[in-house]
Scaffold this active site. Sequence first.
Site, PDB file in Angstrom:
ATOM      1  N   GLU A   1     -10.013  -0.204  11.188  1.00 47.48           N
ATOM      2  CA  GLU A   1     -10.399  -0.793  10.477  1.00 47.48           C
ATOM      3  C   GLU A   1     -10.672  -2.589  10.633  1.00 47.48           C
ATOM      4  O   GLU A   1     -11.504  -3.154  10.324  1.00 47.48           O
ATOM      5  CB  GLU A   1      -9.846  -0.754   9.017  1.00 47.48           C
ATOM      6  CG  GLU A   1     -10.010  -1.564   7.962  1.00 47.48           C
ATOM      7  CD  GLU A   1      -8.840  -1.223   6.885  1.00 47.48           C
ATOM      8  OE1 GLU A   1      -9.009  -0.561   5.823  1.00 47.48           O
ATOM      9  OE2 GLU A   1      -7.730  -1.791   6.956  1.00 47.48           O
TER      10      GLU A   1
ATOM     11  N   GLY B   1       0.840  -1.192  -0.098  1.00 44.99           N
ATOM     12  CA  GLY B   1       0.130   0.000   0.048  1.00 44.99           C
ATOM     13  C   GLY B   1       0.848   1.112   0.096  1.00 44.99           C
ATOM     14  O   GLY B   1       1.861   1.340   0.565  1.00 44.99           O
TER      15      GLY B   1
ATOM     16  N   TYR C   1     -25.699  14.992  15.076  1.00 45.59           N
ATOM     17  CA  TYR C   1     -25.220  13.783  14.280  1.00 45.59           C
ATOM     18  C   TYR C   1     -24.327  13.156  15.454  1.00 45.59           C
ATOM     19  O   TYR C   1     -23.368  13.965  15.792  1.00 45.59           O
ATOM     20  CB  TYR C   1     -24.708  14.086  13.021  1.00 45.59           C
ATOM     21  CG  TYR C   1     -25.769  14.618  12.132  1.00 45.59           C
ATOM     22  CD1 TYR C   1     -26.934  13.873  11.677  1.00 45.59           C
ATOM     23  CD2 TYR C   1     -25.438  15.749  11.392  1.00 45.59           C
ATOM     24  CE1 TYR C   1     -27.575  14.321  10.541  1.00 45.59           C
ATOM     25  CE2 TYR C   1     -26.097  16.135  10.094  1.00 45.59           C
ATOM     26  CZ  TYR C   1     -27.227  15.448   9.953  1.00 45.59           C
ATOM     27  OH  TYR C   1     -28.139  15.893   8.971  1.00 45.59           O
TER      28      TYR C   1
ATOM     29  N   MET D   1      -8.218   3.388   8.612  1.00 43.84           N
ATOM     30  CA  MET D   1      -7.583   2.481   8.066  1.00 43.84           C
ATOM     31  C   MET D   1      -6.412   1.675   9.122  1.00 43.84           C
ATOM     32  O   MET D   1      -6.260   2.514   9.959  1.00 43.84           O
ATOM     33  CB  MET D   1      -6.725   2.969   7.011  1.00 43.84           C
ATOM     34  CG  MET D   1      -7.283   2.370   5.552  1.00 43.84           C
ATOM     35  SD  MET D   1      -6.019   2.584   4.213  1.00 43.84           S
ATOM     36  CE  MET D   1      -6.846   1.986   2.641  1.00 43.84           C
TER      37      MET D   1
ATOM     38  N   ASP E   1       5.867  -5.133   6.958  1.00 43.75           N
ATOM     39  CA  ASP E   1       6.505  -6.316   7.492  1.00 43.75           C
ATOM     40  C   ASP E   1       6.692  -7.502   6.534  1.00 43.75           C
ATOM     41  O   ASP E   1       7.524  -8.182   6.588  1.00 43.75           O
ATOM     42  CB  ASP E   1       5.751  -6.727   8.764  1.00 43.75           C
ATOM     43  CG  ASP E   1       4.262  -6.905   8.649  1.00 43.75           C
ATOM     44  OD1 ASP E   1       3.718  -6.491   7.535  1.00 43.75           O
ATOM     45  OD2 ASP E   1       3.565  -7.397   9.567  1.00 43.75           O
ATOM     46  N   ASP E   2       5.668  -8.011   5.760  1.00 45.51           N
ATOM     47  CA  ASP E   2       5.560  -9.016   4.857  1.00 45.51           C
ATOM     48  C   ASP E   2       6.677  -8.863   3.837  1.00 45.51           C
ATOM     49  O   ASP E   2       7.350  -9.828   3.431  1.00 45.51           O
ATOM     50  CB  ASP E   2       4.317  -9.410   4.357  1.00 45.51           C
ATOM     51  CG  ASP E   2       3.416  -9.863   5.310  1.00 45.51           C
ATOM     52  OD1 ASP E   2       3.914 -10.653   6.281  1.00 45.51           O
ATOM     53  OD2 ASP E   2       1.995  -9.823   4.937  1.00 45.51           O
TER      54      ASP E   2
ATOM     55  N   TYR F   1      -7.745   5.973   1.896  1.00 46.64           N
ATOM     56  CA  TYR F   1      -7.149   6.405   0.914  1.00 46.64           C
ATOM     57  C   TYR F   1      -6.740   8.014   0.955  1.00 46.64           C
ATOM     58  O   TYR F   1      -5.973   8.245  -0.021  1.00 46.64           O
ATOM     59  CB  TYR F   1      -8.022   5.906  -0.341  1.00 46.64           C
ATOM     60  CG  TYR F   1      -8.194   4.458  -0.422  1.00 46.64           C
ATOM     61  CD1 TYR F   1      -7.011   3.546  -0.894  1.00 46.64           C
ATOM     62  CD2 TYR F   1      -9.274   3.831   0.066  1.00 46.64           C
ATOM     63  CE1 TYR F   1      -7.376   2.119  -0.786  1.00 46.64           C
ATOM     64  CE2 TYR F   1      -9.323   2.466   0.034  1.00 46.64           C
ATOM     65  CZ  TYR F   1      -8.390   1.569  -0.255  1.00 46.64           C
ATOM     66  OH  TYR F   1      -8.330   0.541  -0.292  1.00 46.64           O
TER      67      TYR F   1
ATOM     68  N   ASP G   1       0.150   1.949   8.424  1.00 43.89           N
ATOM     69  CA  ASP G   1      -0.497   1.339   9.742  1.00 43.89           C
ATOM     70  C   ASP G   1       0.409   1.346  10.773  1.00 43.89           C
ATOM     71  O   ASP G   1      -0.218   1.088  11.914  1.00 43.89           O
ATOM     72  CB  ASP G   1      -0.674  -0.238   9.223  1.00 43.89           C
ATOM     73  CG  ASP G   1      -1.809  -0.421   8.348  1.00 43.89           C
ATOM     74  OD1 ASP G   1      -2.278   0.582   7.620  1.00 43.89           O
ATOM     75  OD2 ASP G   1      -1.928  -1.492   7.708  1.00 43.89           O
TER      76      ASP G   1
HETATM   77  P1  FBP Z   1       0.534  -1.794   3.697  1.00 45.77           P
HETATM   78  O1  FBP Z   1       0.526  -2.761   4.641  1.00 45.77           O
HETATM   79  O2  FBP Z   1       0.976  -2.591   2.293  1.00 45.77           O
HETATM   80  O3  FBP Z   1       1.394  -0.681   3.804  1.00 45.77           O
HETATM   81  O4  FBP Z   1      -0.967  -1.634   3.196  1.00 45.77           O
HETATM   82  C1  FBP Z   1      -1.527  -0.908   4.400  1.00 45.77           C
HETATM   83  C2  FBP Z   1      -3.002  -0.681   3.833  1.00 45.77           C
HETATM   84  O5  FBP Z   1      -3.092   0.716   3.580  1.00 45.77           O
HETATM   85  C3  FBP Z   1      -4.202  -0.906   5.039  1.00 45.77           C
HETATM   86  O6  FBP Z   1      -4.346  -0.011   6.176  1.00 45.77           O
HETATM   87  C4  FBP Z   1      -5.528  -1.321   4.253  1.00 45.77           C
HETATM   88  O7  FBP Z   1      -6.168  -2.074   4.720  1.00 45.77           O
HETATM   89  C5  FBP Z   1      -4.838  -1.819   2.894  1.00 45.77           C
HETATM   90  O8  FBP Z   1      -3.623  -1.476   2.770  1.00 45.77           O
HETATM   91  C6  FBP Z   1      -5.768  -1.713   1.801  1.00 45.77           C
HETATM   92  O9  FBP Z   1      -4.989  -2.388   0.534  1.00 45.77           O
HETATM   93  P2  FBP Z   1      -5.416  -1.940  -0.828  1.00 45.77           P
HETATM   94  O10 FBP Z   1      -4.434  -0.968  -1.047  1.00 45.77           O
HETATM   95  O11 FBP Z   1      -5.075  -3.238  -1.286  1.00 45.77           O
HETATM   96  O12 FBP Z   1      -6.882  -1.612  -0.907  1.00 45.77           O
END
Ligand code: FBP
Length: 547
Positions: free
Chosen positions: A307, A77, A239, A246, A171-172, A420, A201
């Site tokens: 999330e 991401g 409201y 995220m 991390d991955d 996003y 994250d």
């Molecule tokens: P990374 O761990 O690859 O940095 O991505 C994090 C993230 O932004 C999360 O917060 C979110 O759940 C996910 O990516 C969304 O994935 P995608 O970009 O595939 O919609």
Amino acid sequence: MTKSALQIARAAYQPKLPKALKGAVKTVIGAPTQSVADQDAIKQLFPNTYGMPLITFEAGEPMKHAPINVGVILSGGQAPGGHNVISGLFDGIKSLNADSKLYGFILGPGGLVDHNYMELTSTIIDEYRNTGGFDIIGSGRTKLEKEEQFDKGYEILKQLGIQALVIIGGDDSNTNACVLAEYYAAKKYGVQVIGCPKTIDGDLKNEMIETSFGFDTACKVYSEVIGNIQRDCNSARKYWHFIKLMGRSASHIALECALQVQPNVCIVSEEVESKDMSLDDVVTYIAEIVATRAAEGNNFGTVLIPEGLIEFIPAMKRLIAELNDFLAANAEEFSHIKKSHQRDYIISKLSPANAAVYASLPDTVARQLTLDRDPHGNVQVSLIETEKLLSEMVATKLATWKAEGKFDGKFAALHHFFGYEGRCAAPSNYDADYCYSLGYTASMLIADGKTGYMSSVRNTTAPAEEWIAGGVPITMMMNMERRHGEMKPVIQKALVRLDGAPFKTFVEHRERWAKLTDYVYPGPIQYFGPSAVCDQPTKTLLLEQGK
Ligand code: FBP
């Protein structure tokens, strides 16, 4: 390309570097390292890259360096500051020798395997300095984990004379970078692999990696918008805003935003799990705060929801696990069930405990749990509208309480999901400087012949001059975990620590924030002005460092 006035001004910003990186650099070798757990297993899997020492850089004597060709990959991401890692890396290798070259692999790790690349020249780099996004070369989620991919990648690295590959990821991706480093070392291919810690994250951090880049900017963007919502909320007073943030697993983003904006409610998934809370417990907790505020005439408020929450509620986790197995084994049969009968069908197939949880869910979420699956057959939790699930369930509970005379207010909910909006924001000064330093540090690790290291820049709550740059062996961060049924070496994910200062500070204040309307409105990220306004790190980092 047309640019805004801010973009033009920002392009001229020279990111700050630690003092040690400003001229020639000398390597200081630290103590040998061990993995955080499962030392024997990790040592056996990484015979060439296990136990290496920590590295720090200090100012040194100028040395002549041969030109180096380096490749770079953006993985996963987007996170604000990625372009500055690349520009720091570019400037670093050019400072070693002006004939050094940088190649970018296009659209993530897949670019290496498919031989899809471009040379990053100074004209291209200059277009992207201090900008958000990953669009300079694009990113992707292809996993680099098979030997065929490593060998295919090596073909192009050899062809381009690339001596080192920098993988910018979470991390991955960094785990895979380490596996790749080990493989190339074992094969004696002469290609070094260096990682850089990225993810909004904030869950790639440890003793030696203070934070992953992008977390600072993303949280500041979300906090600005939540602050704006809070002003609106406090103006209209009609409201309740349910705001999902995220963060695929850890709740760092929600917690940091809570510390910045002081909302009425913030749910922290790690706490929910440790207290073994049910979905109903979470709903009751929120509904009680709504009712208390209503009793004071305050029929408005804000609720922050991480999330990943759904997977931390133990009962939901068990339900999702059974659903994964059941739907994987019965996909064909399920596809023939009429939409209107799917709910009952699932209920009839699940174990009684999970069937009861499933039956208690609103239709939309129940459907999302069965339909939205990723290529591995797992429920895609990020697609579940937890903010709507919670507000619907709160509304139902309040209606019951109203009938019982326990609630005498109004409840109207609005929903938001911020993710996003912040991932490609122009980096804050913190991220611009941190990322540039990470990239520059990576170039020094390469010059020093290191492989299997992650670029590390520490002491970042101090002025940039005093930051400590160096490298950490990636194996040091690893442990063995079960993934897809197999034990694998992986970098430990850093979840929110319930004994950590950021969470404890939140707990100290949350009751007050729930009752009072004590909102903070952080406003937009600032680049020009006093350091207290422009250069502040996250509250998480300050609290973690006792500041
Ligand atoms: P990374 O761990 O690859 O940095 O991505 C994090 C993230 O932004 C999360 O917060 C979110 O759940 C996910 O990516 C969304 O994935 P995608 O970009 O595939 O919609």
